[in-house]
Scaffold this motif. Structure first.
Motif, PDB file in Angstrom:
ATOM      1  N   MET A   1      -5.423  13.569   1.420  1.00 23.38           N
ATOM      2  CA  MET A   1      -5.278  13.737   2.882  1.00 23.38           C
ATOM      3  C   MET A   1      -6.599  13.425   3.588  1.00 23.38           C
ATOM      4  O   MET A   1      -7.662  13.789   3.113  1.00 23.38           O
ATOM      5  CB  MET A   1      -4.858  15.173   3.208  1.00 23.38           C
ATOM      6  CG  MET A   1      -4.734  15.452   4.701  1.00 23.38           C
ATOM      7  SD  MET A   1      -4.429  17.188   5.110  1.00 23.38           S
ATOM      8  CE  MET A   1      -2.763  17.362   4.516  1.00 23.38           C
ATOM      9  N   ASN A   2      -6.485  12.747   4.706  1.00 19.99           N
ATOM     10  CA  ASN A   2      -7.646  12.470   5.536  1.00 19.99           C
ATOM     11  C   ASN A   2      -8.260  13.793   5.987  1.00 19.99           C
ATOM     12  O   ASN A   2      -7.587  14.639   6.582  1.00 19.99           O
ATOM     13  CB  ASN A   2      -7.203  11.645   6.752  1.00 19.99           C
ATOM     14  CG  ASN A   2      -8.380  11.196   7.603  1.00 19.99           C
ATOM     15  OD1 ASN A   2      -9.470  11.782   7.547  1.00 19.99           O
ATOM     16  ND2 ASN A   2      -8.162  10.152   8.387  1.00 19.99           N
ATOM     17  N   ARG A   3      -9.557  13.998   5.711  1.00 24.06           N
ATOM     18  CA  ARG A   3     -10.213  15.270   6.031  1.00 24.06           C
ATOM     19  C   ARG A   3     -10.177  15.557   7.524  1.00 24.06           C
ATOM     20  O   ARG A   3     -10.195  16.718   7.940  1.00 24.06           O
ATOM     21  CB  ARG A   3     -11.654  15.244   5.539  1.00 24.06           C
ATOM     22  CG  ARG A   3     -11.772  15.237   4.010  1.00 24.06           C
ATOM     23  CD  ARG A   3     -13.214  15.160   3.567  1.00 24.06           C
ATOM     24  NE  ARG A   3     -13.989  16.296   4.041  1.00 24.06           N
ATOM     25  CZ  ARG A   3     -15.306  16.430   3.855  1.00 24.06           C
ATOM     26  NH1 ARG A   3     -15.977  15.477   3.212  1.00 24.06           N
ATOM     27  NH2 ARG A   3     -15.935  17.499   4.303  1.00 24.06           N
ATOM     28  N   LYS A   4     -10.108  14.514   8.335  1.00 29.04           N
ATOM     29  CA  LYS A   4     -10.077  14.718   9.783  1.00 29.04           C
ATOM     30  C   LYS A   4      -8.744  15.296  10.269  1.00 29.04           C
ATOM     31  O   LYS A   4      -8.634  15.739  11.410  1.00 29.04           O
ATOM     32  CB  LYS A   4     -10.358  13.398  10.506  1.00 29.04           C
ATOM     33  CG  LYS A   4     -11.830  13.010  10.514  1.00 29.04           C
ATOM     34  CD  LYS A   4     -12.116  11.970  11.565  1.00 29.04           C
ATOM     35  CE  LYS A   4     -13.613  11.735  11.732  1.00 29.04           C
ATOM     36  NZ  LYS A   4     -13.919  10.805  12.839  1.00 29.04           N
ATOM     37  N   LEU A   5      -7.735  15.276   9.378  1.00 27.67           N
ATOM     38  CA  LEU A   5      -6.445  15.821   9.754  1.00 27.67           C
ATOM     39  C   LEU A   5      -6.383  17.338   9.613  1.00 27.67           C
ATOM     40  O   LEU A   5      -5.515  17.994  10.189  1.00 27.67           O
ATOM     41  CB  LEU A   5      -5.331  15.204   8.893  1.00 27.67           C
ATOM     42  CG  LEU A   5      -4.855  13.800   9.260  1.00 27.67           C
ATOM     43  CD1 LEU A   5      -3.902  13.283   8.194  1.00 27.67           C
ATOM     44  CD2 LEU A   5      -4.165  13.816  10.618  1.00 27.67           C
ATOM     45  N   ILE A   6      -7.308  17.904   8.833  1.00 25.32           N
ATOM     46  CA  ILE A   6      -7.236  19.335   8.491  1.00 25.32           C
ATOM     47  C   ILE A   6      -7.292  20.223   9.732  1.00 25.32           C
ATOM     48  O   ILE A   6      -6.444  21.090   9.936  1.00 25.32           O
ATOM     49  CB  ILE A   6      -8.366  19.705   7.499  1.00 25.32           C
ATOM     50  CG1 ILE A   6      -8.161  18.969   6.172  1.00 25.32           C
ATOM     51  CG2 ILE A   6      -8.399  21.223   7.280  1.00 25.32           C
ATOM     52  CD1 ILE A   6      -9.279  19.173   5.174  1.00 25.32           C
ATOM     53  N   LEU A   7      -8.302  20.016  10.562  1.00 22.05           N
ATOM     54  CA  LEU A   7      -8.458  20.885  11.735  1.00 22.05           C
ATOM     55  C   LEU A   7      -7.343  20.691  12.768  1.00 22.05           C
ATOM     56  O   LEU A   7      -6.838  21.677  13.315  1.00 22.05           O
ATOM     57  CB  LEU A   7      -9.828  20.668  12.366  1.00 22.05           C
ATOM     58  CG  LEU A   7     -11.019  21.230  11.576  1.00 22.05           C
ATOM     59  CD1 LEU A   7     -12.330  20.909  12.269  1.00 22.05           C
ATOM     60  CD2 LEU A   7     -10.876  22.746  11.406  1.00 22.05           C
ATOM     61  N   PRO A   8      -6.904  19.442  13.053  1.00 23.98           N
ATOM     62  CA  PRO A   8      -5.758  19.287  13.959  1.00 23.98           C
ATOM     63  C   PRO A   8      -4.495  19.969  13.432  1.00 23.98           C
ATOM     64  O   PRO A   8      -3.753  20.580  14.211  1.00 23.98           O
ATOM     65  CB  PRO A   8      -5.579  17.774  14.043  1.00 23.98           C
ATOM     66  CG  PRO A   8      -6.951  17.233  13.843  1.00 23.98           C
ATOM     67  CD  PRO A   8      -7.548  18.131  12.794  1.00 23.98           C
ATOM     68  N   LEU A   9      -4.251  19.889  12.129  1.00 21.80           N
ATOM     69  CA  LEU A   9      -3.090  20.573  11.541  1.00 21.80           C
ATOM     70  C   LEU A   9      -3.255  22.086  11.648  1.00 21.80           C
ATOM     71  O   LEU A   9      -2.287  22.820  11.877  1.00 21.80           O
ATOM     72  CB  LEU A   9      -2.923  20.161  10.072  1.00 21.80           C
ATOM     73  CG  LEU A   9      -2.350  18.754   9.823  1.00 21.80           C
ATOM     74  CD1 LEU A   9      -2.357  18.436   8.338  1.00 21.80           C
ATOM     75  CD2 LEU A   9      -0.932  18.650  10.382  1.00 21.80           C
ATOM     76  N   PHE A  10      -4.491  22.549  11.501  1.00 15.32           N
ATOM     77  CA  PHE A  10      -4.770  23.979  11.630  1.00 15.32           C
ATOM     78  C   PHE A  10      -4.438  24.454  13.044  1.00 15.32           C
ATOM     79  O   PHE A  10      -3.959  25.581  13.238  1.00 15.32           O
ATOM     80  CB  PHE A  10      -6.241  24.244  11.302  1.00 15.32           C
ATOM     81  CG  PHE A  10      -6.638  25.695  11.367  1.00 15.32           C
ATOM     82  CD1 PHE A  10      -5.893  26.680  10.739  1.00 15.32           C
ATOM     83  CD2 PHE A  10      -7.769  26.075  12.078  1.00 15.32           C
ATOM     84  CE1 PHE A  10      -6.264  28.016  10.811  1.00 15.32           C
ATOM     85  CE2 PHE A  10      -8.151  27.404  12.151  1.00 15.32           C
ATOM     86  CZ  PHE A  10      -7.396  28.376  11.515  1.00 15.32           C
TER      87      PHE A  10
END
Length: 353
Positions: A1-10
């Protein structure tokens, strides 16, 4: 998974989680509002309360500077790297929103004030009319004690720092009747951003990250008094604007100082007249001759102040804040400010004005 997606998903998980939590106000009341939050807020006020300037305003200025700096640096990449930039921006919002809720905003989800007071929320136009007439008599009576001529407006004999200090007395008296409204460790300050706040149309705000109550230093003194009480209510975990208005009003009329009592009753009367107009246009007009002209002059002073600073910025920020409140489970948005009249009308059905 793209690491930049983690916070938006959070961020998405936060929104879903808070929506689910809104169905369990008793849990929020017990474990957050009366558990985690009070010692955290107390530590914040002890740590920052003695600092003479607003640390929170300073932090906001620094944050805005770096955010604008980031936008400027990325200005040439918005078309070519728009997905990456958007994810970075959503990541910032996600972190901001997490700490906003952790440090204060979960109080929006606690047990409503009307349930604690065991009162109804709704009221009729007839009930409001009768209550407003009683409020006129009360406000007129206090006004007569302060001035010799009923055509003279009330001018407070205090400066803003004295108002901050004297507001504590109202909360001390209020806590004797409602222990859960006890306020300790003062941290109320004039906002460094008073001029922008004025053009945005706000009298004050609570910084949820530092638990400092910020009051617009430019508003008329009789408004400054009730606004201080309102923002202090937010500090002790009162989330909804209607409830903060009610508690701020109560803390003001519970004050031993008669000038504070006048400010509180005049503040409530003005809202009552406004809500009568919401029921039926022109409904408040027959009551105006019953009000001392000096009180109406205080009302006019408030209206003239805000009218003289009204711009398109006011509309933009009020629209933004209205939607911000709705996202945070406050379905009435900015209308919630006037909803405190419903709490007041129903509270006084069982209590003497």
């Amino acid at each position: 998974m793209n690491r930049k997606l983690i916070l938006p998903l959070f961020l998405v998980f936060q929104l879903i989680g808070l929506k689910i939590l809104s169905f369990f106000p008793e849990t929020v009341e017990r474990y957050y509002s009366n558990g985690f939050y009070p010692p955290l807020a107390r530590i914040s006020r002890i740590t920052l309360g003695k600092i003479p300037f607003s640390v929170g305003d300073l932090i906001y200025c620094i944050a805005i500077f770096f955010l604008l700096r980031w936008f400027w640096k990325q200005r040439k990449t918005w078309k070519s790297q728009w997905k990456s930039n958007l994810l970075s921006l959503l990541g910032f919002v996600s972190v901001f929103y997490f700490f906003f809720n952790l440090l204060w905003a979960m109080n929006y989800l606690r047990v409503p004030m009307y349930e604690k007071l065991k009162i109804e929320r709704e009221y009729t136009q007839e009930e409001l009319l009768a209550f407003t007439k009683l409020m006129i008599l009360k406000t007129n009576s206090i006004h007569s004690q302060l001035v010799k001529n009923d055509t003279v407006k009330v001018v407070l004999p205090f400066n803003r720092e004295q108002i901050f200090e004297k507001t504590q007395n109202g909360y001390d008296n209020l806590a004797k009747a409602f222990p859960y409204l006890k306020y300790e460790k003062h941290s109320v300050k004039p906002s460094l951003l008073s001029t922008p706040l004025t053009y945005m149309g706000f009298g004050g705000y609570l910084n949820p990250f530092t638990n400092e109550a910020q009051v617009n230093n430019l508003i008329p003194l009789h408004n400054f008094t009730t606004t201080t009480g309102h923002e202090m209510a937010h500090q002790i975990g009162i989330g909804p604007e209607s409830e903060a208005n009610f508690i701020g009003y109560m803390a003001t009329i519970y004050n031993d100082d008669i000038y504070f009592k006048y400010c509180g009753y005049a503040y409530a009367l003005r809202y009552c007249l406004g809500n009568l107009e919401n029921f039926e246009e022109g409904a408040a007009e027959p009551l105006l001759p019953l009000i001392h002209p000096g009180i109406l002059k205080n009302f006019e002073e408030t209206e003239e102040f805000w009218d003289s600073h009204q711009t398109f910025i006011d509309v933009i920020f009020h629209t933004f804040y209205d939607n911000f409140l709705k996202v945070n489970q406050q379905k009435d948005g900015l209308e919630g400010y006037s909803k405190f009249v419903g709490i007041m009308v129903n509270y006084y059905k069982n209590n003497k004005l």
